[in-house]
Design a protein around this motif. Sequence first.
Motif, PDB file in Angstrom:
ATOM      1  N   LEU A 211     104.695  58.297  60.640  1.00 56.51           N
ATOM      2  CA  LEU A 211     105.270  57.179  59.897  1.00 56.51           C
ATOM      3  C   LEU A 211     106.483  56.592  60.626  1.00 56.51           C
ATOM      4  O   LEU A 211     106.689  55.373  60.610  1.00 56.51           O
ATOM      5  N   GLN A 212     107.264  57.451  61.268  1.00 55.98           N
ATOM      6  CA  GLN A 212     108.361  56.932  62.094  1.00 55.98           C
ATOM      7  C   GLN A 212     107.800  56.103  63.241  1.00 55.98           C
ATOM      8  O   GLN A 212     108.351  55.048  63.592  1.00 55.98           O
TER       9      GLN A 212
ATOM     10  N   TYR B 110      96.922  55.747  53.260  1.00 57.62           N
ATOM     11  CA  TYR B 110      97.832  54.600  53.174  1.00 57.62           C
ATOM     12  C   TYR B 110      99.198  55.084  52.710  1.00 57.62           C
ATOM     13  O   TYR B 110      99.302  55.976  51.858  1.00 57.62           O
ATOM     14  N   PHE B 111     100.241  54.454  53.231  1.00 63.45           N
ATOM     15  CA  PHE B 111     101.604  54.701  52.770  1.00 63.45           C
ATOM     16  C   PHE B 111     102.317  53.362  52.604  1.00 63.45           C
ATOM     17  O   PHE B 111     102.043  52.407  53.344  1.00 63.45           O
ATOM     18  N   LEU B 112     103.233  53.301  51.635  1.00 60.18           N
ATOM     19  CA  LEU B 112     104.056  52.106  51.431  1.00 60.18           C
ATOM     20  C   LEU B 112     105.495  52.493  51.734  1.00 60.18           C
ATOM     21  O   LEU B 112     106.046  53.414  51.127  1.00 60.18           O
ATOM     22  N   ILE B 113     106.102  51.765  52.678  1.00 63.66           N
ATOM     23  CA  ILE B 113     107.443  52.084  53.155  1.00 63.66           C
ATOM     24  C   ILE B 113     108.404  50.963  52.772  1.00 63.66           C
ATOM     25  O   ILE B 113     108.097  49.780  52.954  1.00 63.66           O
ATOM     26  N   SER B 114     109.569  51.334  52.260  1.00 66.30           N
ATOM     27  CA  SER B 114     110.569  50.344  51.851  1.00 66.30           C
ATOM     28  C   SER B 114     111.457  49.983  53.044  1.00 66.30           C
ATOM     29  O   SER B 114     111.423  50.664  54.087  1.00 66.30           O
ATOM     30  N   PRO B 115     112.296  48.927  52.904  1.00 67.95           N
ATOM     31  CA  PRO B 115     113.198  48.556  54.010  1.00 67.95           C
ATOM     32  C   PRO B 115     114.180  49.654  54.397  1.00 67.95           C
ATOM     33  O   PRO B 115     114.718  49.647  55.497  1.00 67.95           O
TER      34      PRO B 115
ATOM     35  N   ILE C 298     111.390  58.926  55.193  1.00 69.90           N
ATOM     36  CA  ILE C 298     110.312  59.328  56.102  1.00 69.90           C
ATOM     37  C   ILE C 298     110.656  60.650  56.784  1.00 69.90           C
ATOM     38  O   ILE C 298     109.810  61.534  56.940  1.00 69.90           O
ATOM     39  N   THR C 299     111.907  60.786  57.174  1.00 68.23           N
ATOM     40  CA  THR C 299     112.337  61.983  57.903  1.00 68.23           C
ATOM     41  C   THR C 299     112.371  63.230  57.020  1.00 68.23           C
ATOM     42  O   THR C 299     112.534  64.341  57.533  1.00 68.23           O
ATOM     43  N   ASP C 300     112.222  63.050  55.697  1.00 62.87           N
ATOM     44  CA  ASP C 300     112.232  64.193  54.782  1.00 62.87           C
ATOM     45  C   ASP C 300     110.851  64.486  54.207  1.00 62.87           C
ATOM     46  O   ASP C 300     110.730  65.238  53.244  1.00 62.87           O
ATOM     47  N   TYR C 301     109.818  63.919  54.803  1.00 66.41           N
ATOM     48  CA  TYR C 301     108.463  64.084  54.262  1.00 66.41           C
ATOM     49  C   TYR C 301     107.761  65.217  54.997  1.00 66.41           C
ATOM     50  O   TYR C 301     107.291  65.052  56.133  1.00 66.41           O
TER      51      TYR C 301
END
Length: 397
Positions: free
Chosen positions: A319-320, A252-257, A275-278
Amino acid sequence: GIRAKFLLYIILPLLVAGAVAAFYTSSKNFSMLQTSTKRAFALDTEYAAAKISTENIRAIAVAKSAAVSAEVLFGSRPSSIKMIRQILESFPMYSGASIAYSINADFNDFRADLGLKNIRDGKDVLSDGAIDSYDFSSNKTASTVDDWIAASGGGRFAAYIARVDGDLVLSPMSEADIGAGFSALRKRIDSGEKDLFVVGEPYIGESKTMSVDYAAAIMSDSRFVGEVSFVSDFSRIQAVFSALKISGGEEYFLISPQNRIIASSRFENIKSVLITDYYLDSAGNFVQNFLKEENGFLLRDESSKVDLAKYNGFYSAILQYAVNSAKNSAALTAEASEKNVSTFRSSRTAQRYYVDVSQVKASKWLVVHIRPEIDFISSAAASLAGNLAMIFVVLAV
C-alpha cells in the motif's frame, strides 16, 4: 528407405511448421489475453472509484443545498436550525448534521449569550433584547444551559443535531469541534476554489463505527461566515467494496489523504489505521494489540512493546508502494485503456502483484486495487498450454 524419406521430407516438415505456427499463435494470444486482462483490471479499479464518487457527490449536493439555504436564512438562527432538522428528517441516511457561524458573524453573539443566561436565570429568554438561537421550546437537547454557555464562548452560533433513539437532539459545539472543517474551507477560499465543500477525514464515531463529514461553506456578501456539515455512516462506502465481484487473491483498499486505510474488501469496519500500522497475524487477522483509539482514530500506542517483526507487513509495504506510485498525477488522470499497471514484488514470498490506483472524485481518497500476477496469466497460459499439449500429442503419435 521410402518410409524414412516420407517421414523425413514430408511428415517432419509438416510437424515443424505446425509447431512453429502453433507456438507463434499461442504467444500472440497469450500477449493479447494478458493485455486485455490488465485493461479489465484497470477498468474494475475505475468502476470502484466511480461508485464511491457517486456516494460522495450525493452527500456533497445535500450539504451544498443546505449551505445555500443557510445563506438565505443567515442571521435567523432558529430558522436555520429548523431547516437542518427538516433535511435530516428527509434524508435518514445521515446520522447527524451541524451548523456553525464564525465568531460574531451575524453580530448577534452578545444577544445570543444573553438569551442563554436568561434561560439559566429563569427569565424570559428574550428579555433585555436577547435572542433564542436554538428555540429550545421546539428542539430537544440533552445538554444543560451551562454546557451551552460554556461551549458557545460568548454566544457563538454552533450546534450539532444527532439522531438519538429515533429523535433529533441538539448538542452544543465547542471551538475544538468546529476547527477542522472551518480551516479546511478557509484554505479552499484562500486558494480561489469555487466549489466550497470539504469531505472530512473518516473517523470512529460514538457508535464505534466509521463516520465521515461532508461540509459546505456559508457565504454572505462574498465573505465566509460559517459552514453546514452532514455526518454519514461509512458503511455505505464499505458496501461498495462488499458488492464487488472479487476472485482469487484480488483485493481493494480505500486510502485517505492522511495515508490511512478507511475501507477494504478484506475487512469490514476496519476503522481508520495508518498504512504503516497495518499488520496481519499468522491467521490473517488484523493486529490491533499495539494500537489505541484516540479522538476517533486508531493510533500506535508508543507504550506497547509488541514486536512487529513477527507479524506480516506485506499489505503495509504494497500500500505504501501504491500511494507513492499515485503521486504521479499522470497515473491518476490517464484513461483505463492507457494505464500502465504497476508491478510489486513481495520481499517475503518473491511473488509478483499488479497494482492499480484511481482517485475518488469529490474527495482525495484513493482506491488501491491489488491482484497476484499469477491470476493474470492463468487464463492466457491455459490457452498456450492447450496448444502445446496438442503439438506433443501429434509428435508422440
